[in-house]
Structure formats: structure tokens, C-alpha cells
Design a protein around this motif. Structure first.
Motif, PDB file in Angstrom:
ATOM      1  N   VAL A   1      32.030  39.583  40.487  1.00  0.00           N
ATOM      2  CA  VAL A   1      31.515  39.937  41.986  1.00  0.00           C
ATOM      3  C   VAL A   1      30.312  39.240  42.414  1.00  0.00           C
ATOM      4  O   VAL A   1      29.468  38.998  41.615  1.00  0.00           O
ATOM      5  CB  VAL A   1      31.054  41.359  41.421  1.00  0.00           C
ATOM      6  CG1 VAL A   1      30.516  42.196  42.785  1.00  0.00           C
ATOM      7  CG2 VAL A   1      32.259  42.407  40.778  1.00  0.00           C
ATOM      8  N   LEU A   2      30.589  38.751  43.551  1.00  0.00           N
ATOM      9  CA  LEU A   2      29.430  37.775  43.901  1.00  0.00           C
ATOM     10  C   LEU A   2      28.629  38.739  44.941  1.00  0.00           C
ATOM     11  O   LEU A   2      27.475  37.965  45.218  1.00  0.00           O
ATOM     12  CB  LEU A   2      30.138  36.707  44.730  1.00  0.00           C
ATOM     13  CG  LEU A   2      30.968  35.623  44.004  1.00  0.00           C
ATOM     14  CD1 LEU A   2      31.526  34.489  44.738  1.00  0.00           C
ATOM     15  CD2 LEU A   2      30.314  35.181  42.617  1.00  0.00           C
TER      16      LEU A   2
ATOM     17  N   VAL B   1      30.602  47.047  37.565  1.00  0.00           N
ATOM     18  CA  VAL B   1      31.248  46.446  36.384  1.00  0.00           C
ATOM     19  C   VAL B   1      30.163  45.590  35.752  1.00  0.00           C
ATOM     20  O   VAL B   1      29.270  44.989  36.380  1.00  0.00           O
ATOM     21  CB  VAL B   1      32.165  45.453  36.840  1.00  0.00           C
ATOM     22  CG1 VAL B   1      33.050  44.734  35.851  1.00  0.00           C
ATOM     23  CG2 VAL B   1      33.210  46.272  38.060  1.00  0.00           C
ATOM     24  N   MET B   2      30.136  45.920  34.615  1.00  0.00           N
ATOM     25  CA  MET B   2      29.219  45.082  33.586  1.00  0.00           C
ATOM     26  C   MET B   2      29.365  43.738  33.718  1.00  0.00           C
ATOM     27  O   MET B   2      30.374  43.197  33.641  1.00  0.00           O
ATOM     28  CB  MET B   2      29.168  45.577  32.211  1.00  0.00           C
ATOM     29  CG  MET B   2      28.914  47.089  32.008  1.00  0.00           C
ATOM     30  SD  MET B   2      27.437  47.662  32.518  1.00  0.00           S
ATOM     31  CE  MET B   2      27.727  48.312  34.057  1.00  0.00           C
TER      32      MET B   2
ATOM     33  N   GLY C   1      35.835  43.011  32.987  1.00  0.00           N
ATOM     34  CA  GLY C   1      34.458  43.518  32.869  1.00  0.00           C
ATOM     35  C   GLY C   1      34.714  45.187  32.674  1.00  0.00           C
ATOM     36  O   GLY C   1      35.535  45.808  32.996  1.00  0.00           O
ATOM     37  N   ILE C   2      33.709  45.691  31.682  1.00  0.00           N
ATOM     38  CA  ILE C   2      33.847  46.959  31.347  1.00  0.00           C
ATOM     39  C   ILE C   2      33.230  47.826  32.523  1.00  0.00           C
ATOM     40  O   ILE C   2      32.040  47.536  33.077  1.00  0.00           O
ATOM     41  CB  ILE C   2      32.724  47.327  30.016  1.00  0.00           C
ATOM     42  CG1 ILE C   2      33.341  46.795  28.922  1.00  0.00           C
ATOM     43  CG2 ILE C   2      32.624  48.775  29.939  1.00  0.00           C
ATOM     44  CD1 ILE C   2      32.433  47.078  27.707  1.00  0.00           C
ATOM     45  N   ALA C   3      34.061  48.692  33.108  1.00  0.00           N
ATOM     46  CA  ALA C   3      33.506  49.223  34.438  1.00  0.00           C
ATOM     47  C   ALA C   3      33.239  50.809  34.233  1.00  0.00           C
ATOM     48  O   ALA C   3      33.622  51.599  33.185  1.00  0.00           O
ATOM     49  CB  ALA C   3      35.026  49.514  35.278  1.00  0.00           C
ATOM     50  N   PHE C   4      31.933  50.997  35.024  1.00  0.00           N
ATOM     51  CA  PHE C   4      31.719  52.496  34.894  1.00  0.00           C
ATOM     52  C   PHE C   4      31.967  53.024  36.419  1.00  0.00           C
ATOM     53  O   PHE C   4      31.564  52.378  37.308  1.00  0.00           O
ATOM     54  CB  PHE C   4      29.920  52.698  34.852  1.00  0.00           C
ATOM     55  CG  PHE C   4      29.464  52.539  33.642  1.00  0.00           C
ATOM     56  CD1 PHE C   4      28.859  53.726  32.908  1.00  0.00           C
ATOM     57  CD2 PHE C   4      29.773  51.486  32.661  1.00  0.00           C
ATOM     58  CE1 PHE C   4      28.383  53.779  31.716  1.00  0.00           C
ATOM     59  CE2 PHE C   4      29.283  51.631  31.225  1.00  0.00           C
ATOM     60  CZ  PHE C   4      28.593  52.756  30.790  1.00  0.00           C
ATOM     61  N   THR C   5      32.770  53.840  36.240  1.00  0.00           N
ATOM     62  CA  THR C   5      33.689  54.376  37.520  1.00  0.00           C
ATOM     63  C   THR C   5      33.335  56.038  37.717  1.00  0.00           C
ATOM     64  O   THR C   5      33.561  56.507  36.677  1.00  0.00           O
ATOM     65  CB  THR C   5      35.060  54.098  37.845  1.00  0.00           C
ATOM     66  OG1 THR C   5      35.208  52.764  37.539  1.00  0.00           O
ATOM     67  CG2 THR C   5      35.558  54.841  39.063  1.00  0.00           C
TER      68      THR C   5
ATOM     69  N   SER D   1      38.285  52.058  44.296  1.00  0.00           N
ATOM     70  CA  SER D   1      36.987  51.940  43.796  1.00  0.00           C
ATOM     71  C   SER D   1      37.025  50.857  42.923  1.00  0.00           C
ATOM     72  O   SER D   1      36.079  49.966  42.960  1.00  0.00           O
ATOM     73  CB  SER D   1      36.505  53.158  43.534  1.00  0.00           C
ATOM     74  OG  SER D   1      35.066  52.687  42.841  1.00  0.00           O
ATOM     75  N   VAL D   2      37.925  50.598  41.970  1.00  0.00           N
ATOM     76  CA  VAL D   2      37.869  49.925  41.011  1.00  0.00           C
ATOM     77  C   VAL D   2      38.492  48.407  41.214  1.00  0.00           C
ATOM     78  O   VAL D   2      38.149  47.421  41.272  1.00  0.00           O
ATOM     79  CB  VAL D   2      38.788  50.432  39.770  1.00  0.00           C
ATOM     80  CG1 VAL D   2      38.433  49.208  38.603  1.00  0.00           C
ATOM     81  CG2 VAL D   2      37.781  51.353  39.219  1.00  0.00           C
ATOM     82  N   PHE D   3      39.771  48.580  42.141  1.00  0.00           N
ATOM     83  CA  PHE D   3      40.334  47.641  42.765  1.00  0.00           C
ATOM     84  C   PHE D   3      40.345  47.609  44.170  1.00  0.00           C
ATOM     85  O   PHE D   3      41.471  48.135  44.791  1.00  0.00           O
ATOM     86  CB  PHE D   3      41.861  47.345  42.263  1.00  0.00           C
ATOM     87  CG  PHE D   3      41.913  47.089  40.763  1.00  0.00           C
ATOM     88  CD1 PHE D   3      41.649  46.024  40.005  1.00  0.00           C
ATOM     89  CD2 PHE D   3      42.367  48.426  39.819  1.00  0.00           C
ATOM     90  CE1 PHE D   3      41.461  45.946  38.706  1.00  0.00           C
ATOM     91  CE2 PHE D   3      42.224  48.085  38.473  1.00  0.00           C
ATOM     92  CZ  PHE D   3      42.136  46.924  37.790  1.00  0.00           C
ATOM     93  N   PRO D   4      39.324  47.103  44.926  1.00  0.00           N
ATOM     94  CA  PRO D   4      39.534  46.939  46.473  1.00  0.00           C
ATOM     95  C   PRO D   4      40.637  46.384  46.996  1.00  0.00           C
ATOM     96  O   PRO D   4      41.227  45.560  46.208  1.00  0.00           O
ATOM     97  CB  PRO D   4      37.946  46.507  46.678  1.00  0.00           C
ATOM     98  CG  PRO D   4      37.391  46.712  45.586  1.00  0.00           C
ATOM     99  CD  PRO D   4      38.033  46.649  44.231  1.00  0.00           C
ATOM    100  N   ALA D   5      40.970  46.632  48.031  1.00  0.00           N
ATOM    101  CA  ALA D   5      42.292  46.105  48.674  1.00  0.00           C
ATOM    102  C   ALA D   5      42.220  44.442  48.507  1.00  0.00           C
ATOM    103  O   ALA D   5      41.061  43.954  49.121  1.00  0.00           O
ATOM    104  CB  ALA D   5      42.455  46.358  50.170  1.00  0.00           C
TER     105      ALA D   5
END
Length: 519
Positions: free
Chosen positions: A15-16, A81-82, A90-94, A511-515
Motif C-alpha cells: 500500500v503506497l 493492513v499491517m 498482510g495481516i488485515a484489521f477490518t 474494503s479489503v480488496f478495492p476494485a
């Protein structure tokens, strides 16, 4: 001379973009609890300072969770995402509405418990780490509600389990050690099953990210033993939630620690098991949940009825309340079995109500014991004449846990009964109504013996007065139950939207996988 290297395209893996300020709310509750727990460990010898720090910190935690709920309600599910690694690596907090609602309600109950502990936990208990354990417990509870990764869910279960061991044996009395052994053994068995199921899950899917599993599950139904997998998860979480027939550990252990610890356990720990069951069964494997719905419904009905009957048979107020905790778990399981927005919404609403009301009931039992000289119904009596306001608050809580209007337990019971009748499960609706009737008898008996009946001539009544720090948490939790019962519209709307998100997790997946970012 070496050729110049080609710059790597990190956008495919990391994630940039900078993280939005509000999105930090996803991880702040967990980080805050861990940081405050460390500070409390450093000031452990200063017993007078510990409650001030913990109460202020839990007040901040309530604010953070309230802001997170507002953010999710306004903008939909939020993911962080961590390490900036894109999911599923990455380990996600959603966080969606369900997780935010559970986290906020748990923080309110923990704050009430911390205030009540000022009078219930002495200097020795503070030196042995009550407040650091409490903050570590809330770190585990918050992490379980906010994570978007199955293994991370297991980790947070372990964190709250370790801290609960410390709280359970605080005081090192013989009864506490006995209760801790029973509590620890059953929970370690459940944790082992959870870990086995998690390894099985990874072997099937090659990922532990919840959103990734949800979008892959449909394609594996014909080739993978998903029903076996969900059965393992369901059994493990039912053990942690104290569902029938593995519920005997709860009334055998929850009556042994300090009453404020029992209140926190009754309000928080079993609800984490219910939340995990909702998250795994409803969002990740809805088809397999449907296949197991009859089994879950039968277990729920038996849990409700045995819990209510167990409460009727008790003469110790703490054991009686332990069986009421079990009975409430059965109602939540009934909602999970029914499914759909009505059933899942009812289960979530009932869980939120139970967090507040069961915490308050245990605090009330502690106050009654101090006023009346013990927890036995044979000792208690005349509490109404000794403190009318306390008796009125207790009566409201008895009505709330029985599902009577106009209190918080009424609306989830209505939702569950209606949802059961809508699918033709009249026997499950009858079990819900019968449980409410039996609970009303059990709490009515408690009120008549402990509050309304005159104190016996030989009763040793404690002259301990009720300072504001003792009565305030009970007053606030009871007021919340009344407000939810009288004005349920806002919470009802949030709960229904949370249920819709769980039944149709497209917003969660986006939310986890945007388009365009999904691998």
C-alpha cells in the motif's frame, strides 16, 4: 560495469498511499490497551495511582470505539493492513458495523468494571496486577472484534485467555484455584480445536484472510470438506461460549473470583465466542451454516432451557447468574441458526444487551452480598428496606434479563421470536418464550428472597454504605438498558445494517480488496 537495476513496482505488493487519519481508529483501540497495560505494570507498586490511570484510559477507549463506530457507520467497513503489505499477504484489521458495535459495548462494560473495582479490589489485588490484566484483557477482546484474519483471531483469543487466567486466580484462594483449573482445561481444549480448525482452513484455502476466504468459498464447495471445517469451528466456539452440553465449566468457575472479575467475564468472554461464531459461520460459510442450522438450533434451545432451569435450582446468587449467562448464549445461538437479517440481527442485539446487563447483574450481586452478608439466598433478606434505590435498579435488571418491556432485553427477544416464526420454527420460538418465562421466575424468586423478604433475626447485616463509586457503574449500566428499551431505533438500525453486511459481505470484501487491487 554492472547494468543499472530496474526499479521494482511496489504497487503490486504494498500500500503506497498514506493512511487516512480516521483509518488509524481501526488499530488504535488495541495499541492503546497494550500501551496502557505496560504503563500500569511500571507503576504497579503505586496502588492509588493505578485505578486513576485505568479508568481514564478506558474512558479514552470508549471514545476511540465510539469514533470508530461513527466512521464505519458513515463510510462503511474500514481496513488497515499491517506492514503495508496488500492482502491477503498482510495481516488485515477490518472493521464493519458488527465489530465496531461489539467493541464499543465491551469498552463500556470494562469502564464500568474498572470503576466498580475501586471498591472491590484491595491494594494486594492491585499489586498483583488487576488493572494491567484488565487492559490486556481488553486488548485481546478488542483485537478479536476488529481483526480480519482468522489466525489473528486465534492470537487475540490467546491474549484474552492469558489475562483472564491472571484475573481468575487473583487472591490465590483455594476456590479460585479450583475454578481456574476447570476454566483453563475446557478453554485450552477449545483453543486446541480452534487451532486445528485454523490449520485445516489454511490447508484448504491457502489463506487466512477472512475476505479472501469468503470470496473463495463458493468455488470450493464441491471439492473441499467445508461442512467438516465449519463443524470444527462451531464446536470450538460453542465450548468457549459455554453452550450445551459443554457449559458446565462456566457456573463452576465464574463464582470463584472477585465479583468484579466475574462481572467482566460474564459480560465479555462468552460474547467473544459468539462473535467469532457469527463471523466464521455467517460471513465466511453461509451455505454450510445453513446445513448445520438444525443442529445449532437444537443446541441453542437446549442451552436456553438448561440455563434457565439451572438458575431456578440455585441458592447462590453468583451461580444463578452464571446459568443466566448460559441461557442468554442459547438465545444468540438460536439467532445464528435462524440466519437472515432477522436472526443474525437478533443475535447481535441480544449479545450487546447481554454484555451490559450481565455485567450489571454481577455488580449488583456483589453489592447485595456486601449489604446482606453473603451470596446465599438463605442469608440475604431485607435489601429493599436497606437501600431502596439499589433494589429498584436490581429489579430493572431482572426485568431486562427476562426480556420484559421496556428494557433492552425485550427487543432482541421480539426479533428472534419473529424470525423463528417467519421460517416456521415454532418450536424454537416456543423455547425462547419458555426461557423468558423461566428466567422471570428465577429472578422473581431472587428478588423475593433477597430483597423483599424481611431479614432474619440472626442475619449479620453489613453496615457498609454504598459510596458513589460503587453505585455509579450499576446506575449507568441500568440506565443504558432502560434507554435502549425506550428508544431502540438507533441501535436497531445499526444492528440490522450489521446483519445485512454479514449476510452480504460485498462491502466488507471491497474494503479489503478495492476494485482492481485483488490478486
Amino acid at each position: 560495469m554492472a547494468a543499472p537495476s530496474t526499479p521494482a513496482d511496489l504497487s503490486a505488493a504494498l500500500v503506497l498511499e498514506p493512511v487516512a487519519v480516521l483509518d488509524w481508529l481501526v488499530i488504535l483501540p488495541v495499541a492503546w490497551c497494550i500501551a496502557i497495560g505496560a504503563i500500569l505494570m511500571m507503576v504497579r507498586p503505586r496502588t492509588g495511582l493505578q485505578p486513576l490511570i485505568a479508568i481514564a484510559a478506558l474512558g479514552v477507549l470508549v471514545g476511540l470505539d465510539a469514533a470508530l463506530l461513527w466512521h464505519v457507520a458513515q463510510d462503511g467497513p474500514v481496513t488497515m493492513v499491517m506492514g503495508r503489505w496488500l492482502p491477503p499477504f498482510g495481516i488485515a484489521f477490518t472493521v464493519d458495523l458488527a465489530g465496531a458495535l461489539f467493541a464499543l459495548t465491551a469498552a463500556v462494560a470494562a469502564l464500568a468494571g474498572a470503576v466498580a473495582a475501586v471498591a472491590d479490589i484491595n491494594d494486594s489485588g492491585r499489586r498483583y496486577g488487576f488493572y494491567p490484566f484488565l487492559m490486556l484483557l481488553m486488548a485481546g477482546v478488542s483485537g478479536a472484534f476488529l481483526t480480519g484474519d482468522v489466525f489473528n483471531l486465534y492470537v487475540w483469543f490467546e491474549v484474552l485467555l492469558i489475562s483472564s487466567f491472571g484475573l481468575l486466580v487473583l487472591g490465590s484462594e483455594r476456590g479460585q484455584i479450583d475454578g481456574a483449573v476447570k476454566y483453563g482445561f475446557l478453554n485450552l481444549v477449545a483453543t486446541t480445536l480452534f487451532l486445528i480448525a485454523t490449520g485445516y482452513l489454511y490447508g484448504i484455502f491457502g489463506t487466512l484472510n477472512m475476505a479472501d476466504i469468503a470470496r473463495k468459498a463458493d468455488g470450493l464447495q464441491a471439492t473441499a470438506p467445508l461442512v467438516t471445517l465449519i463443524a470444527l469451528f462451531t464446536f470450538a466456539f460453542c465450548m468457549k461460549a459455554a453452550a450445551f452440553p459443554v457449559n458446565f465449566w462456566l457456573p463452576a468457575s465464574y463464582h470463584t473470583p472477585r465479583i468484579v472479575v466475574s462481572a467482566l467475564f460474564a459480560g465479555l468472554l462468552t460474547k467473544v465466542g459468539i462473535y467469532a461464531l457469527i463471523r466464521i459461520d455467517v460471513m465466511l460459510f453461509p451455505v454450510e451454516r445453513e446445513e448445520l442450522s438444525l443442529v445449532i438450533a437444537v443446541v441453542g434451545a437446549l442451552t436456553m432451557i438448561t440455563g434457565a432451569l439451572g438458575a431456578l435450582a440455585q441458592t447462590d446468587t453468583r451461580r444463578l447468574l452464571g446459568y443466566l449467562v448460559i441461557s442468554g448464549i442459547g438465545a444468540m445461538l438460536a439467532g445464528i441458526a435462524i440466519g437472515g437479517p432477522g436472526g443474525i440481527g437478533g443475535a447481535i442485539f441480544y449479545a450487546l444487551h447481554s454484555i451490559l446487563v450481565m455485567t450489571a447483574l454481577y455488580l449488583a450481586a456483589g453489592i447485595a452480598a456486601r449489604l446482606g452478608g453473603g451470596f446465599s439466598l438463605g442469608l440475604l433478606g431485607g435489601l429493599y428496606r436497606r437501600h431502596a434505590l439499589f433494589a429498584a435498579l436490581s429489579l430493572m435488571l431482572f426485568f431486562a434479563v427476562s426480556g420484559l418491556p421496556p428494557f433492552s432485553g425485550f427487543w432482541p427477544k421480539v426479533m428472534l421470536v419473529k424470525a423463528a416464526l417467519d421460517i416456521g420454527a415454532w418450536w424454537l420460538a416456543a423455547a425462547l418464550l419458555l426461557t423468558g418465562f423461566l428466567t422471570m421466575i428465577a429472578t422473581g424468586r431472587l428478588f423475593l428472597f433477597a430483597y423483599w423478604r424481611p431479614a432474619g433475626e440472626g442475619a449479620a447485616l453489613d453496615d457498609w454504605a454504598l459510596p458513589a463509586v460503587v453505585l455509579l457503574p450499576l446506575l449507568v449500566l441500568t440506565a443504558l438498558s432502560v434507554l435502549i428499551g425506550l428508544f431502540p431505533e438507533t441501535l436497531l438500525g445499526l444492528v440490522q445494517n450489521a446483519a445485512l453486511t454479514l449476510n452480504d459481505p460485498s462491502a466488507y470484501l471491497h474494503s479489503v480488496f478495492p476494485a482492481g487491487s485483488a490478486p
